[in-house]
Design a protein around this motif. Sequence first.
Motif, PDB file in Angstrom:
ATOM      1  N   ASP A 179       0.849  -1.187   0.000  1.00 43.70           N
ATOM      2  CA  ASP A 179       0.000   0.000   0.000  1.00 43.70           C
ATOM      3  C   ASP A 179       0.885   1.238   0.000  1.00 43.70           C
ATOM      4  O   ASP A 179       1.927   1.290   0.647  1.00 43.70           O
ATOM      5  N   SER A 180       0.446   2.235  -0.769  1.00 45.68           N
ATOM      6  CA  SER A 180       1.161   3.501  -0.814  1.00 45.68           C
ATOM      7  C   SER A 180       0.139   4.610  -0.968  1.00 45.68           C
ATOM      8  O   SER A 180      -0.777   4.513  -1.785  1.00 45.68           O
ATOM      9  N   GLN A 181       0.314   5.660  -0.188  1.00 46.07           N
ATOM     10  CA  GLN A 181      -0.642   6.752  -0.235  1.00 46.07           C
ATOM     11  C   GLN A 181      -0.674   7.396  -1.615  1.00 46.07           C
ATOM     12  O   GLN A 181      -1.724   7.763  -2.126  1.00 46.07           O
ATOM     13  N   ALA A 182       0.502   7.513  -2.245  1.00 48.66           N
ATOM     14  CA  ALA A 182       0.571   8.114  -3.570  1.00 48.66           C
ATOM     15  C   ALA A 182       0.059   7.164  -4.643  1.00 48.66           C
ATOM     16  O   ALA A 182      -0.340   7.585  -5.720  1.00 48.66           O
ATOM     17  N   SER A 183       0.084   5.862  -4.363  1.00 49.91           N
ATOM     18  CA  SER A 183      -0.375   4.831  -5.286  1.00 49.91           C
ATOM     19  C   SER A 183       0.233   4.963  -6.674  1.00 49.91           C
ATOM     20  O   SER A 183      -0.474   4.990  -7.675  1.00 49.91           O
ATOM     21  N   PRO A 184       1.584   5.050  -6.790  1.00 47.29           N
ATOM     22  CA  PRO A 184       2.205   5.144  -8.115  1.00 47.29           C
ATOM     23  C   PRO A 184       2.069   3.836  -8.881  1.00 47.29           C
ATOM     24  O   PRO A 184       1.883   2.767  -8.303  1.00 47.29           O
ATOM     25  N   VAL A 185       2.181   3.931 -10.196  1.00 44.88           N
ATOM     26  CA  VAL A 185       2.001   2.765 -11.057  1.00 44.88           C
ATOM     27  C   VAL A 185       3.242   1.881 -10.993  1.00 44.88           C
ATOM     28  O   VAL A 185       4.359   2.360 -11.203  1.00 44.88           O
ATOM     29  N   PRO A 186       3.109   0.571 -10.725  1.00 48.51           N
ATOM     30  CA  PRO A 186       4.254  -0.335 -10.853  1.00 48.51           C
ATOM     31  C   PRO A 186       4.764  -0.308 -12.298  1.00 48.51           C
ATOM     32  O   PRO A 186       3.984  -0.156 -13.242  1.00 48.51           O
ATOM     33  N   PHE A 187       6.078  -0.473 -12.493  1.00 51.21           N
ATOM     34  CA  PHE A 187       6.631  -0.330 -13.846  1.00 51.21           C
ATOM     35  C   PHE A 187       7.924  -1.135 -13.969  1.00 51.21           C
ATOM     36  O   PHE A 187       8.369  -1.795 -13.027  1.00 51.21           O
ATOM     37  N   GLY A 188       8.542  -1.049 -15.144  1.00 51.62           N
ATOM     38  CA  GLY A 188       9.855  -1.643 -15.385  1.00 51.62           C
ATOM     39  C   GLY A 188       9.844  -3.142 -15.551  1.00 51.62           C
ATOM     40  O   GLY A 188      10.852  -3.811 -15.297  1.00 51.62           O
ATOM     41  N   PHE A 189       8.738  -3.744 -15.981  1.00 56.51           N
ATOM     42  CA  PHE A 189       8.602  -5.200 -16.023  1.00 56.51           C
ATOM     43  C   PHE A 189       9.611  -5.828 -16.992  1.00 56.51           C
ATOM     44  O   PHE A 189       9.746  -5.410 -18.139  1.00 56.51           O
ATOM     45  N   ALA A 190      10.308  -6.868 -16.495  1.00 57.63           N
ATOM     46  CA  ALA A 190      11.292  -7.592 -17.302  1.00 57.63           C
ATOM     47  C   ALA A 190      11.300  -9.057 -16.873  1.00 57.63           C
ATOM     48  O   ALA A 190      11.184  -9.356 -15.676  1.00 57.63           O
ATOM     49  N   SER A 191      11.433  -9.965 -17.830  1.00 52.30           N
ATOM     50  CA  SER A 191      11.403 -11.409 -17.555  1.00 52.30           C
ATOM     51  C   SER A 191      12.797 -11.992 -17.692  1.00 52.30           C
ATOM     52  O   SER A 191      13.484 -11.746 -18.687  1.00 52.30           O
ATOM     53  N   ALA A 192      13.219 -12.772 -16.700  1.00 54.10           N
ATOM     54  CA  ALA A 192      14.511 -13.441 -16.742  1.00 54.10           C
ATOM     55  C   ALA A 192      14.536 -14.554 -15.708  1.00 54.10           C
ATOM     56  O   ALA A 192      13.994 -14.402 -14.603  1.00 54.10           O
ATOM     57  N   ASN A 193      15.141 -15.684 -16.065  1.00 56.74           N
ATOM     58  CA  ASN A 193      15.356 -16.788 -15.128  1.00 56.74           C
ATOM     59  C   ASN A 193      14.049 -17.274 -14.506  1.00 56.74           C
ATOM     60  O   ASN A 193      13.989 -17.622 -13.330  1.00 56.74           O
ATOM     61  N   GLY A 194      12.957 -17.285 -15.302  1.00 56.04           N
ATOM     62  CA  GLY A 194      11.684 -17.789 -14.822  1.00 56.04           C
ATOM     63  C   GLY A 194      10.978 -16.861 -13.866  1.00 56.04           C
ATOM     64  O   GLY A 194      10.082 -17.301 -13.129  1.00 56.04           O
ATOM     65  N   LYS A 195      11.319 -15.573 -13.881  1.00 56.81           N
ATOM     66  CA  LYS A 195      10.706 -14.624 -12.966  1.00 56.81           C
ATOM     67  C   LYS A 195      10.439 -13.300 -13.676  1.00 56.81           C
ATOM     68  O   LYS A 195      11.057 -12.993 -14.693  1.00 56.81           O
ATOM     69  N   ILE A 196       9.510 -12.535 -13.087  1.00 49.51           N
ATOM     70  CA  ILE A 196       9.197 -11.198 -13.564  1.00 49.51           C
ATOM     71  C   ILE A 196       9.753 -10.198 -12.556  1.00 49.51           C
ATOM     72  O   ILE A 196       9.450 -10.273 -11.363  1.00 49.51           O
ATOM     73  N   PHE A 197      10.574  -9.288 -13.040  1.00 49.78           N
ATOM     74  CA  PHE A 197      11.126  -8.213 -12.207  1.00 49.78           C
ATOM     75  C   PHE A 197      10.315  -6.948 -12.459  1.00 49.78           C
ATOM     76  O   PHE A 197       9.908  -6.668 -13.590  1.00 49.78           O
ATOM     77  N   PHE A 198      10.095  -6.159 -11.416  1.00 52.19           N
ATOM     78  CA  PHE A 198       9.381  -4.902 -11.584  1.00 52.19           C
ATOM     79  C   PHE A 198       9.709  -3.978 -10.413  1.00 52.19           C
ATOM     80  O   PHE A 198      10.359  -4.376  -9.440  1.00 52.19           O
ATOM     81  N   VAL A 199       9.253  -2.744 -10.521  1.00 51.20           N
ATOM     82  CA  VAL A 199       9.475  -1.745  -9.477  1.00 51.20           C
ATOM     83  C   VAL A 199       8.120  -1.300  -8.957  1.00 51.20           C
ATOM     84  O   VAL A 199       7.216  -0.995  -9.740  1.00 51.20           O
ATOM     85  N   THR A 200       7.960  -1.303  -7.638  1.00 47.62           N
ATOM     86  CA  THR A 200       6.723  -0.810  -7.046  1.00 47.62           C
ATOM     87  C   THR A 200       7.045  -0.028  -5.789  1.00 47.62           C
ATOM     88  O   THR A 200       8.184  -0.068  -5.288  1.00 47.62           O
ATOM     89  N   ASP A 201       6.043   0.678  -5.286  1.00 50.33           N
ATOM     90  CA  ASP A 201       6.260   1.603  -4.189  1.00 50.33           C
ATOM     91  C   ASP A 201       5.629   1.086  -2.898  1.00 50.33           C
ATOM     92  O   ASP A 201       4.505   0.591  -2.895  1.00 50.33           O
ATOM     93  N   ASP A 202       6.387   1.185  -1.822  1.00 51.42           N
ATOM     94  CA  ASP A 202       5.924   0.822  -0.485  1.00 51.42           C
ATOM     95  C   ASP A 202       5.985   2.094   0.360  1.00 51.42           C
ATOM     96  O   ASP A 202       6.994   2.794   0.344  1.00 51.42           O
ATOM     97  N   GLU A 203       4.926   2.368   1.081  1.00 47.95           N
ATOM     98  CA  GLU A 203       4.878   3.603   1.861  1.00 47.95           C
ATOM     99  C   GLU A 203       5.996   3.670   2.884  1.00 47.95           C
ATOM    100  O   GLU A 203       6.493   4.745   3.216  1.00 47.95           O
ATOM    101  N   ARG A 204       6.442   2.523   3.372  1.00 47.61           N
ATOM    102  CA  ARG A 204       7.500   2.496   4.386  1.00 47.61           C
ATOM    103  C   ARG A 204       8.890   2.391   3.781  1.00 47.61           C
ATOM    104  O   ARG A 204       9.863   2.867   4.345  1.00 47.61           O
ATOM    105  N   LYS A 205       9.006   1.744   2.638  1.00 49.15           N
ATOM    106  CA  LYS A 205      10.319   1.476   2.055  1.00 49.15           C
ATOM    107  C   LYS A 205      10.595   2.264   0.774  1.00 49.15           C
ATOM    108  O   LYS A 205      11.705   2.223   0.238  1.00 49.15           O
ATOM    109  N   GLY A 206       9.597   2.963   0.241  1.00 48.68           N
ATOM    110  CA  GLY A 206       9.795   3.714  -0.982  1.00 48.68           C
ATOM    111  C   GLY A 206       9.791   2.807  -2.200  1.00 48.68           C
ATOM    112  O   GLY A 206       9.393   1.639  -2.144  1.00 48.68           O
ATOM    113  N   SER A 207      10.251   3.319  -3.319  1.00 48.51           N
ATOM    114  CA  SER A 207      10.255   2.588  -4.588  1.00 48.51           C
ATOM    115  C   SER A 207      11.494   1.713  -4.669  1.00 48.51           C
ATOM    116  O   SER A 207      12.621   2.213  -4.656  1.00 48.51           O
TER     117      SER A 207
END
Length: 864
Positions: A301-329
């Motif tokens: 959860d994030s108060q600003a609710s920014p859009v997750p982005f940067g999706f990339a597939s490698a080694n059987g996984k999806i990498f992305f960037v998302t925002d946490d209100e406590r930990k930031g992006s």
Amino acid sequence: MADSAAVLVKDIRQAAPFARETESLYRVGDKIFFFAADAVHGQELWVTDGSAEGTHMVKDLSAGNTESSTGVTMLGQTKGLLIFNLNAGGVWRSDGTAEGTFMISRAKVLRSHLALGIFWFEAEADLVQGIKGGLWRSDGTEEGTYPLPAPVQAGPAIDPSTVIINPPTGPEVPQGSRFVAIGDSIYFRTENYHILGFNETTGIATDFGIHLPTWDLRAGGSWASATTGFSTHRMAWHAFRGDGQGFVDLAPSQEWSSVRCAGALGDIHFVVVRAASDNRWSLWRSDGTPAGTWMVKPLPDSQASPVPFGFASANGKIFFVTDDERKGSEPWVTDGTAEGTMLLKEVRKGKFGSQVKGFRVSGDSVYFGASDGSRLSLWKSDGTPKGTVRFLTSPKDVQLKGLLDQGALPVVLDDVLYFSAARHKSGSQQGPLGLWRSDGTNAGTYPLTGGDSGNSRPYDSDIANGIQAVGDSVIFRAWDSEAGVLWKSDGTEAGTYPLEADPKKPTADWGARNLCNLGDQILFVNMESSGKKRRTLFTSDGGQLSATLIPGIPAKSYPTGITNMIRAGEWAYLHTERHVWATGGDKQSTFKLVDIAKLDGKIEADTMRTLGGDLVFSTGSLWKASADTKTVEMLVDSSALSFIPINLTVVDETLYFSGWKQGSFQLWKSDSTAQGTAMVTDQIGIAGELSNFTAAGGYLWFTFKPSNSVLQLWRSDGTGAGTSMVATVPVEFGMPSEGPGGRLLFRAWTSPTGVELWISDGTAEGTGLVKDIDEGGGSSMISKATRVGDHAYFAATHPVHGRELWKTDGTPEGTVLVSDLTGDAGSSSPHHLVVAGSKLFFDATTAEAGREVHVIDVSEDLAE
């Protein structure tokens, strides 16, 4: 015919000039293409194979210092070829050689996609050039680049009246990919939401009709994800297989305000969605059927609710960037399970996040740039927290660039990362941006391009950075390190040396300014490198490292804050905030001459002139000051003028100036006496603009532009009867200067010729174009000319030679290229042209030396 006599005086700041301002890295096979600039070319297409010797400019796509990368997009690749779009000239391809780099179509690319080994693109229609709009394909050859055939109608369509397209208060919709490849077919969503298909095997194009307003198409495995918006849902997720069954709604019961494709692992696709009810983001997965579609996990959860982005597939996984209100992006990862969807690494502790902007995939690993709050590092990850490690930490003297810009992520080639970086210089300055490589070790991290530019001279119009003649030599400011100090040159390498030493603590303002010569002395102003950083007066006898502060002047009375210095007779006059000082070059002859507070106003900027051995300046009134008699005299009162004098120009021993009074423009003159200061004429015009005052051939020349009218060229001999309009000239008038025979040279624009060289002999018949140097509507953009005998030298841009040194005798056949220092379409860009003795000095840039002072013998021109 070009004369190659122009030579480098001295390479003051030696370096290996190379590509700089590197951007837009793009890998094609075993090569990396990028845009960069060197000393004589603007930003052009370059290529590297990972070695210094294999890094070079591919082709100069735009002659001279013009930057081809303006309006250029790296589009894709096909069959080992780079495909790129040049706005000035359509679709291009390159194999990394000049011969293999050429235009394959004049079409303007709107969108593109690489699939099935073919480069697909949507072209903008151009009826003038016969370019068909719509979907095209290219294999990198001219014959293999063509529009697709007209489609046949097929497939189900929906009622267009049920479609809501771009509702004004509707959902947040990303403008994603319009292309998708499934099997041996390519599919494309048109502007009016038709789905077009083309089978590469059969060569048949099909129009499947209107389905849904589709915002993004992403393929994975045997089907494609489509994010859509229509009347019963705000945003939805559909499966599209290209089998004639149209779109399958994967989650018909869900109400989402936003849907973003997040990639695929085989036949399992992922999206991130934002619920319309609470604006929370969550990760979903699907096998392409409604039954196989479910939520994997809610995202933090994030108060600003920014859009997750940067999706990339490698080694059987999806990498992305998302925002946490406590930990930031921060970077996250998922394997498609709730347990396997987690924070990958908290690079920066706390709520500010590490500024990750995207990932670069190489094999089973991804690379990304991230900041821990103090330094920027390159990271490498296999998709596990333990396997996420620093690959490279920025050295203290290197500023990594592009790592926090998704459009400039590192490129991986044979387990080596290539990226943009710049070395720090003094203070907050940084060196040129270059191409770097790293294998993760200190020894394996070094620049392939960039480094010191090798320029000892700046390319600008700052008077302080000009070149000034002193007898048969010239004085100029040059940078042999971080500081700009004063140099002297007689045109030979041995006779080129610094007059002052580098300061121990250089500042941005350090360096000689406002210099003039008094007999065998050279006076100049410097900013102190320490203490109060006063602007102080120095003197030099012209010998190497001979510059010293004029001693003995008490600090309390020192003329600090010097803004201007000018020579008149045997004196130099210094303008400070409160006084005008005079100096003969030593302590005993330095004194306050004018107390500005006792005048009727402040000295107007740039009004100090030399006239008859005296100093003339304006405060609104016109004044004369003499250091010989230590007197200050008003030449004409401001009440008599009723305007502030402007356009102060000396012609022989007469000072001209202008102003607007009682409904008309007035031209005045002065011989530095009160009796000789009078109006010349008030019959120029009643409204408009008076400008471009220039001395040439013993006359004053200027332009007058009446309101809403054509530009008029005028000339005056100092009498009312001898002040008249010469001719009308193009409004894009500029760079006036004295030319051969005392005629006026200037540049002007017309539609057929562009901005070119013009001349006037003072008659309407003798005013016109000299030569169209850049023929066919292009502009040579001549610089201000410098008269040398019966010729005038100037810089001009030519489509074959770039911007180089030219000269003219005022005739078309006598207007010729003097020296092409680059030998190709690159530009040496001559500037600050000055005659000293029998030599012409100027700044110029070469790939070998950077920007340095050059010289050419002009004794033949002076002898004519």
